[in-house]
Design a protein around this motif. Sequence first.
Motif, PDB file in Angstrom:
ATOM      1  N   ASP A   1       0.833  -1.241   0.087  1.00  0.00           N
ATOM      2  CA  ASP A   1      -0.167  -0.097   0.145  1.00  0.00           C
ATOM      3  C   ASP A   1       0.920   1.142   0.126  1.00  0.00           C
ATOM      4  O   ASP A   1       2.299   1.199   0.284  1.00  0.00           O
ATOM      5  CB  ASP A   1      -0.849  -0.051   1.122  1.00  0.00           C
TER       6      ASP A   1
ATOM      7  N   VAL B   1       0.465   5.951   0.599  1.00  0.00           N
ATOM      8  CA  VAL B   1      -0.551   7.047   0.760  1.00  0.00           C
ATOM      9  C   VAL B   1       0.406   8.347   0.309  1.00  0.00           C
ATOM     10  O   VAL B   1       1.769   8.120   0.628  1.00  0.00           O
ATOM     11  CB  VAL B   1      -1.180   7.238   2.186  1.00  0.00           C
TER      12      VAL B   1
ATOM     13  N   ARG C   1      -4.063   9.294   9.584  1.00  0.00           N
ATOM     14  CA  ARG C   1      -4.387   8.516   8.272  1.00  0.00           C
ATOM     15  C   ARG C   1      -3.329   7.289   8.196  1.00  0.00           C
ATOM     16  O   ARG C   1      -3.574   6.188   7.840  1.00  0.00           O
ATOM     17  CB  ARG C   1      -4.577   9.336   7.159  1.00  0.00           C
TER      18      ARG C   1
ATOM     19  N   ARG D   1      -3.797   3.244   8.303  1.00  0.00           N
ATOM     20  CA  ARG D   1      -3.455   2.261   7.408  1.00  0.00           C
ATOM     21  C   ARG D   1      -2.415   1.247   7.878  1.00  0.00           C
ATOM     22  O   ARG D   1      -2.592   0.393   7.292  1.00  0.00           O
ATOM     23  CB  ARG D   1      -2.583   3.154   6.117  1.00  0.00           C
TER      24      ARG D   1
ATOM     25  N   ASP E   1      -4.271  -1.409   9.565  1.00  0.00           N
ATOM     26  CA  ASP E   1      -4.606  -2.318   8.264  1.00  0.00           C
ATOM     27  C   ASP E   1      -3.554  -3.466   7.699  1.00  0.00           C
ATOM     28  O   ASP E   1      -3.883  -4.416   7.533  1.00  0.00           O
ATOM     29  CB  ASP E   1      -5.449  -1.492   7.208  1.00  0.00           C
ATOM     30  N   VAL E   2      -2.381  -2.720   7.756  1.00  0.00           N
ATOM     31  CA  VAL E   2      -1.130  -3.370   7.042  1.00  0.00           C
ATOM     32  C   VAL E   2      -0.897  -4.701   8.252  1.00  0.00           C
ATOM     33  O   VAL E   2      -0.654  -5.760   7.806  1.00  0.00           O
ATOM     34  CB  VAL E   2      -0.092  -2.663   6.949  1.00  0.00           C
TER      35      VAL E   2
END
Length: 261
Positions: free
Chosen positions: A240, A242, A249, A253, A256-257
């Motif tokens: 991923d 950003v 934020r 993330r 989530d990773v």
Amino acid sequence: MGLRKRTAQNVQNGTALAADWAVELRGVRRQYGRGGSAVHALRGVDLTLVRGSFTAVMGPSGSGKSTFLQCAAGLDRPSGGTVRLGGTEITGMSENKLTALRRSRLGFVFQAFNLLPSLTVEQNVVLPMRLAGHRPDRRRAAEVLAQVGLDGLARRRPGQLSGGQQQRVAIARALVTRPDVVFADEPTGALDTRTAGEVLALLRQAVDQLGATVVMVTHDPTAAAWADRVLFLADGSIVDHVEGASAERIAARMTDVRAVA
């Protein structure tokens, strides 16, 4: 228009040229050991980083962050794929040529500062010049020391400086040869929050005002938020990214990773 803005615009328009890339990884793999016990630290990483940009690399423990930095900086050899720095392919270089390239065209900033205590601030800063076989440029050393806010401290020794000042010396040393890329490995890990912010602001300034290219490995979303782009590694792959994201934020993330790693 500055180099950073121009190359960023080229990327956005899809017209970036090879000359715009500071770092290129193509299909980079790094495997340790063989057979069933082999560890795949990097699994075919493809990446291009534009000149004059600030990139942060994050990931869970064991995700391949350190291996990524070491392969990208020529400190470790990939098991497969190619690495280019400033347009120069380093994958098959001899160790002597790699060493010369690192001394003249790359800068390094580490968590532990890695300053030599017996040398003065100025001597530490010009050390890459000496190691590359060049005559130390005291005027250039004074210039970069002023840029990092250490004007007038050239004759002090590291033990006479605070942790934040020592890291500023390390940044000056990294910038003194005007390198193609500065690689920073957890550069704020040993600093308090306020001092860490000052050091990150210097790295940001090096990108925006001096045209430097910075690649920083960090575990801290607040540090990563200073970067233009944040890459997330998991199990040896980039999963991923950003751009221009807030610390909140980035932290989300990262959660989530970790959940899917």
